[in-house]
Every structure is written in C-alpha cells, then in structure tokens.
Design a protein around this motif. Sequence first.
Motif, PDB file in Angstrom:
ATOM      1  N   GLU A  73       0.839  -1.206   0.000  1.00  0.00           N
ATOM      2  CA  GLU A  73       0.000   0.000   0.000  1.00  0.00           C
ATOM      3  C   GLU A  73       0.875   1.257   0.000  1.00  0.00           C
ATOM      4  OE1 GLU A  73      -3.092   0.570  -0.419  1.00  0.00           O
ATOM      5  OE2 GLU A  73      -4.134  -1.312  -0.022  1.00  0.00           O
ATOM      6  N   GLU A  77       0.917   4.077  -2.868  1.00  0.00           N
ATOM      7  CA  GLU A  77       0.671   5.501  -2.640  1.00  0.00           C
ATOM      8  C   GLU A  77       1.730   6.335  -3.340  1.00  0.00           C
ATOM      9  OE1 GLU A  77       0.264   6.692   1.477  1.00  0.00           O
ATOM     10  OE2 GLU A  77      -1.312   5.193   1.750  1.00  0.00           O
ATOM     11  N   HIS A  80       1.348   4.562  -8.676  1.00  0.00           N
ATOM     12  CA  HIS A  80       0.428   3.482  -9.036  1.00  0.00           C
ATOM     13  C   HIS A  80       1.007   2.546 -10.096  1.00  0.00           C
ATOM     14  CE1 HIS A  80      -3.388   5.754  -7.523  1.00  0.00           C
ATOM     15  NE2 HIS A  80      -2.416   5.728  -6.651  1.00  0.00           N
ATOM     16  N   ARG A 108      -4.912  -3.742  -7.307  1.00  0.00           N
ATOM     17  CA  ARG A 108      -5.035  -2.510  -6.517  1.00  0.00           C
ATOM     18  C   ARG A 108      -5.454  -1.353  -7.422  1.00  0.00           C
ATOM     19  NH1 ARG A 108      -6.320   0.848  -4.043  1.00  0.00           N
ATOM     20  NH2 ARG A 108      -5.608   1.759  -2.077  1.00  0.00           N
ATOM     21  N   ARG A 109      -4.887  -1.314  -8.617  1.00  0.00           N
ATOM     22  CA  ARG A 109      -5.275  -0.252  -9.567  1.00  0.00           C
ATOM     23  C   ARG A 109      -6.747  -0.381  -9.922  1.00  0.00           C
ATOM     24  NH1 ARG A 109      -0.019  -0.832 -11.810  1.00  0.00           N
ATOM     25  NH2 ARG A 109      -0.747  -2.520 -13.129  1.00  0.00           N
ATOM     26  N   ARG A 111      -9.103  -1.675  -8.078  1.00  0.00           N
ATOM     27  CA  ARG A 111      -9.912  -1.227  -6.920  1.00  0.00           C
ATOM     28  C   ARG A 111      -9.923   0.291  -6.834  1.00  0.00           C
ATOM     29  NH1 ARG A 111      -7.559  -5.718  -4.217  1.00  0.00           N
ATOM     30  NH2 ARG A 111      -5.986  -4.479  -3.201  1.00  0.00           N
ATOM     31  N   TRP A 112      -8.755   0.895  -7.068  1.00  0.00           N
ATOM     32  CA  TRP A 112      -8.638   2.354  -7.013  1.00  0.00           C
ATOM     33  C   TRP A 112      -9.536   3.001  -8.070  1.00  0.00           C
ATOM     34  CZ3 TRP A 112      -6.510   5.937 -10.558  1.00  0.00           C
ATOM     35  CH2 TRP A 112      -6.306   7.227 -10.039  1.00  0.00           C
ATOM     36  N   LYS A 113      -9.561   2.401  -9.239  1.00  0.00           N
ATOM     37  CA  LYS A 113     -10.379   2.937 -10.323  1.00  0.00           C
ATOM     38  C   LYS A 113     -11.875   2.832  -9.962  1.00  0.00           C
ATOM     39  CE  LYS A 113     -11.165   2.553 -15.246  1.00  0.00           C
ATOM     40  NZ  LYS A 113     -11.016   1.705 -16.424  1.00  0.00           N
ATOM     41  N   LYS A 115     -13.151   2.800  -7.054  1.00  0.00           N
ATOM     42  CA  LYS A 115     -13.423   3.770  -5.991  1.00  0.00           C
ATOM     43  C   LYS A 115     -13.601   5.169  -6.599  1.00  0.00           C
ATOM     44  CE  LYS A 115     -12.747   5.189  -1.478  1.00  0.00           C
ATOM     45  NZ  LYS A 115     -13.247   6.527  -1.704  1.00  0.00           N
ATOM     46  N   ARG A 116     -12.742   5.467  -7.551  1.00  0.00           N
ATOM     47  CA  ARG A 116     -12.800   6.787  -8.197  1.00  0.00           C
ATOM     48  C   ARG A 116     -14.127   6.962  -8.922  1.00  0.00           C
ATOM     49  NH1 ARG A 116      -8.451   8.213 -12.624  1.00  0.00           N
ATOM     50  NH2 ARG A 116      -9.938   6.899 -13.682  1.00  0.00           N
TER      51      ARG A 116
END
Length: 219
Positions: A73, A77, A80, A108-109, A111-113, A115-116
């Motif tokens: 993580e 941070e 990416h 992780r990317r 999941r980040w996308k 979330k965005r």
Amino acid sequence: MNNQNVDDHNLLLISQLYPNVYTPLVPQQGEAKPARRRKRKSKSVAVAEEGGAGGNGWFRKRKLSDEQVRMLELSFEDDHKLESERKDRLASELGLDPRQVAVWFQNRRARWKNKRVEDEYTKLKNAYETTVVEKCRLDSEVLHLKEQLYEAEREIQRLAQRVEGTLSNSPISSSVTIEANHATPFFGDYDIGFDAEGDENLLYSPDYIDGLEWMSQFM
DNA sequence: TTGTGTTTTACGACCTCC
DNA sequence: GGAGGTCGTAAAACACAA
C-alpha cells in the motif's frame, strides 16, 4: 521424508521465522481447515508440482500478510505504476514472487479505479439533488410572484371600479367603463416571455402592449 | 452450521507502447 | 516481439445473518 514433506517443513520453518511475511498454505498444528480443491490451478502451484524453476513450494501461499499488504500500500501511494526494478525490489523485500507483486498492483489499480468511479458518481448525484432543490425553490418563488401579481391586479380593478363610480356622472364615463372591462388582463392571462434584452419576464399575453396602454389610462 | 454476499488473489485474453 | 497495462472472471478466504 519425500519432496513434498521437505517443502512443507521448509515453509513451516520460514513462517515461524517470519510470521508477518509468510502465510503458507500448509495447515498449522490444530488447523483443521483443508484447502479446497481449485478448478483452475495457480501458476506457482502448477510449477511447484512440475518441479520447475521456483517450483519448490516456497511461494505456495495465498493471502498476503498484513505487513506485506501495508508495504505494498505504501508503495502504491508512492506511484500506481510499477517499474520492473521496483517490482523486483519489493518482491525480494517482502519475500514474494515478482509476479505476485505485479498482480497485486494490477488488482489494486482496479480497486482504485472503481473507488474513483464511485466517488465521481456520488459527486454527480449530490450536484443533481442540489439542482433539483434549487429548481423547487425557484418554482415556489415564481408561484409567490404570480400571487403577488394577481393581488396587484385585483387592487387595480378595485381602483378602476372606484374611479368609475366617481366619474359615473361625467360625459366620458361610459367609454372608460367599456374599455376597462374589455382590456383588463387577469392573472391567468400572464405568461413567461422575453423582453427586449432577451431576459425572461412575466408578460401579458396575447398582447402586452395593449395591457400597458390600459395601465396608462390610470396613471 | 450453513447459505450467501463480499473481498482478495490469480489468471487468460487482449491492447498499447517502445 | 516483449513488457506491462486493462478487463473480466474463477476460486479461495472471509464475514455475517439466520
């Protein structure tokens, strides 16, 4: 001790030495949960079974430890994207296969996308709701203004009738009465229109000019 | 305990870039 | 052509209500 037993023994030793890093699939003592059979084999397991390179079972683990996830993580941070140098460094630091690090970053990317996209949706939804509330407020303001206009019209009519009474004996009284009754616009006759500047306004329709002329008789 | 929904890990297919 | 990306999905792990 056969090869599999040696592998399991090694994993056990490693997991005891690095409890936060290694999470072997090998059941611990007292751990009764049998590993469910997978339909699709993971590559590392397949390689291990074939006895290929890196296939000695050392990487046969599933869920990453809290410490591994924490380090990943932190790295995520930072950036990416994952260059191969960083991937290899992270892999060796965390005792993972570089492929695992790459996969973790891919997921992780994703999941980040997600979330965005979710955040974006929430923001748009809030903006929409604010707009709807503002529209309701404006509608209510329009209604209020129309009521005020209606009251003003009633007042003008009352005044007109009073003037008519006052002038009933005068020679021009009959013509004023006729014109007033003919030309007085009522509340329902008003509509939204555009003035000379193109701004929206409440206008008397169908003939706004006639309305103004009618008003001017009492000014 | 069990059924069910969610999260995490891993993979294959396909795409882009150098 | 290879490395590394996204996307969709399988499967295991996990959480939790009934």
